[in-house]
Design an enzyme around this catalytic site. Structure first.
Site, short mmCIF file in Angstrom:
data_model
loop_
_atom_site.label_atom_id
_atom_site.label_comp_id
_atom_site.label_asym_id
_atom_site.label_seq_id
_atom_site.Cartn_x
_atom_site.Cartn_y
_atom_site.Cartn_z
N ASP A 303 0.81 -1.21 0.00
CA ASP A 303 0.00 0.00 0.00
C ASP A 303 0.85 1.26 0.00
OD1 ASP A 303 -2.50 1.41 0.20
OD2 ASP A 303 -2.05 1.77 2.31
N CYS A 357 9.26 -0.60 8.99
CA CYS A 357 8.88 -0.62 7.58
C CYS A 357 10.00 -0.09 6.69
CB CYS A 357 7.62 0.21 7.36
SG CYS A 357 6.99 0.14 5.67
N CYS A 376 13.75 4.98 14.46
CA CYS A 376 14.55 4.09 15.32
C CYS A 376 14.58 4.55 16.78
CB CYS A 376 15.97 3.99 14.78
SG CYS A 376 17.09 3.00 15.81
#
Length: 414
Positions: A303, A357, A376
């Site tokens: 997506d 991701c 992070c």
């Protein structure tokens, strides 16, 4: 025997493409309109049938979820979804149990919609970013006005009809600083029992700054296609450390009083990871089995990667097995693991994060290695803080006790 070779995967189908009745400032998907150069974005009955036939044939027996998203999928109208339910019922195999899910801004939900969604047992996700002051900062209509009142009206209508609902809340530069206000509004004011928090990270390449801050539009108001490139960010993007603090504050509130009563996706996913179960692609070791399909049947790797280079095929001519098994998609999925920088590979909370991701891996490590996730610092803050309690809940579950038992000694200290 044949059904045993099928591997489950997920897909977001977009019956109205990127078309939406709102104009949320951080919505990267509105810009995907540029892919079709003003063409209509309405899934046809022919494409609907081709999609469902291909999808159901590719899925194994058992539970199968048909997920609808946008843009705003309810713009396609009730008749389309009545047809979708009927076609899926017609095409499913005897041992498949099909359930539909839809993600909506809820502004178009009325009694007719809610009656249908309840009757057909849809799982409905509603996008809400907190109380009105925070929600209305970015989630606006085409006139630039806030939408909180309309969204809550739709939410209440769904609740009144007994629809199975959850909340999708983005975490952005504004609401990240007020986590408990956000969480308590969703829990106490709206009665939400299932909540997922999605960080807003908008990448900006050199030269795109002005268009990005204008909602991915050029000076004439025409959409500029958002792509996952560049190491700049928009002003709407959440700060990594603020994101970590946001999750920590909500986790502590949840741990103190809401375990077993409110379900927060970030916590559930991390708890599952303790047992080697990965229910969310963002924090799984690899990805590649969560596809996106546009209104015309074109299928993309993810997506977040609805871009020409990531197009895998079309449901009218390509099987999902071929698209998922293509070298392009296999590389897309495995690179999430193989491209991890050393800092991530040696990180003590890699078990929960797995680098996040790939779309957000555009910063560098302390020694200059590329591929570090922009978020992070936030992930590290949250997972290191939550790990002791997560492990304790894991021990409770393994002992056959509910995770909510973790609250008992905490309540005695109050």
């Amino acid at each position: 025997m044949r059904s045993q070779t099928r591997t489950p995967f997920s897909l977001m189908a977009k019956p109205t493409g990127a078309a939406c009745n709102l104009d949320c400032e951080y919505c990267f998907f509105l810009s995907k309109e540029a892919l079709w150069e003003g063409q209509g974005q309405r899934m046809s009955s022919q494409t609907l049938r081709a999609y469902l036939a291909n999808y159901l044939n590719s899925q194994p027996d058992g539970d199968v979820t048909v997920s609808w998203q946008g843009g705003e999928p309810t713009l396609r109208g009730l008749d389309f979804f009545r047809e979708a339910v009927a076609v899926a019922r017609e095409l499913k195999r005897p041992r498949q149990r099909v359930r539909h899910a839809i993600q909506t801004n809820a502004t178009l939900i009325d009694d007719a919609w809610a009656e249908f969604l309840a009757r057909e047992r849809f799982l409905v996700g509603v996008s809400i970013d907190g109380p009105a002051e925070l929600h209305d900062r970015y989630r606006v209509n085409k006139a630039g006005r806030g939408t909180h009142e309309q969204v809550v009206r739709g939410w209440r209508t769904l609740q009144d009809h007994g629809v199975d609902v959850n909340v999708l809340c983005t975490v952005n530069a504004v609401n990240a600083e007020r986590p408990l206000e956000v969480y308590r509004h969703l829990r106490d004011d709206l009665g939400a029992e299932f909540v997922q928090f999605i960080p807003i990270v908008e990448r900006v390449a050199p030269g795109e700054e002005e268009a990005a801050e204008s909602g991915w539009r050029d000076a004439s108001g025409t959409f500029v296609l958002y792509r996952q490139r560049g190491d700049g960010i928009t002003s709407r993007t959440v700060d990594p450390d603020a994101y970590g603090r946001f999750l920590v504050a909500i986790f502590d509130e949840w741990l103190d009083r809401d375990v077993g009563r409110v379900f927060v996706q970030d916590v559930d996913v991390a708890l599952g990871a303790l047992f080697g179960r990965y229910s969310l692609c963002v924090h799984a070791p690899e990805c590649g089995d969560a596809l996106a399909m546009e209104h015309n049947g074109d299928v993309y790797s993810c997506d977040h990667y609805v871009e020409p280079h990531y197009r895998l095929g079309n449901v009218a001519s390509d099987s999902f097995a071929r698209m998922l098994g293509s070298a392009q998609q296999r590389e897309f999925g495995t690179s999430k693991r193989t491209a991890l920088p050393r800092q991530c590979r040696e990180c003590p909370v890699r078990w929960a994060c797995h680098g996040g991701c790939p779309k957000d891996r555009f910063t560098t490590t302390s020694d200059g290695e590329p591929g570090l996730n922009y978020l992070c610092a936030g992930y590290y803050r949250f997972y290191t803080h939550a790990t002791p309690a997560l492990r304790e809940m894991g021990r409770l579950l393994q002992a056959g006790r509910p995770a909510s038992d973790i609250m008992k000694p905490r309540s005695k200290r109050r």
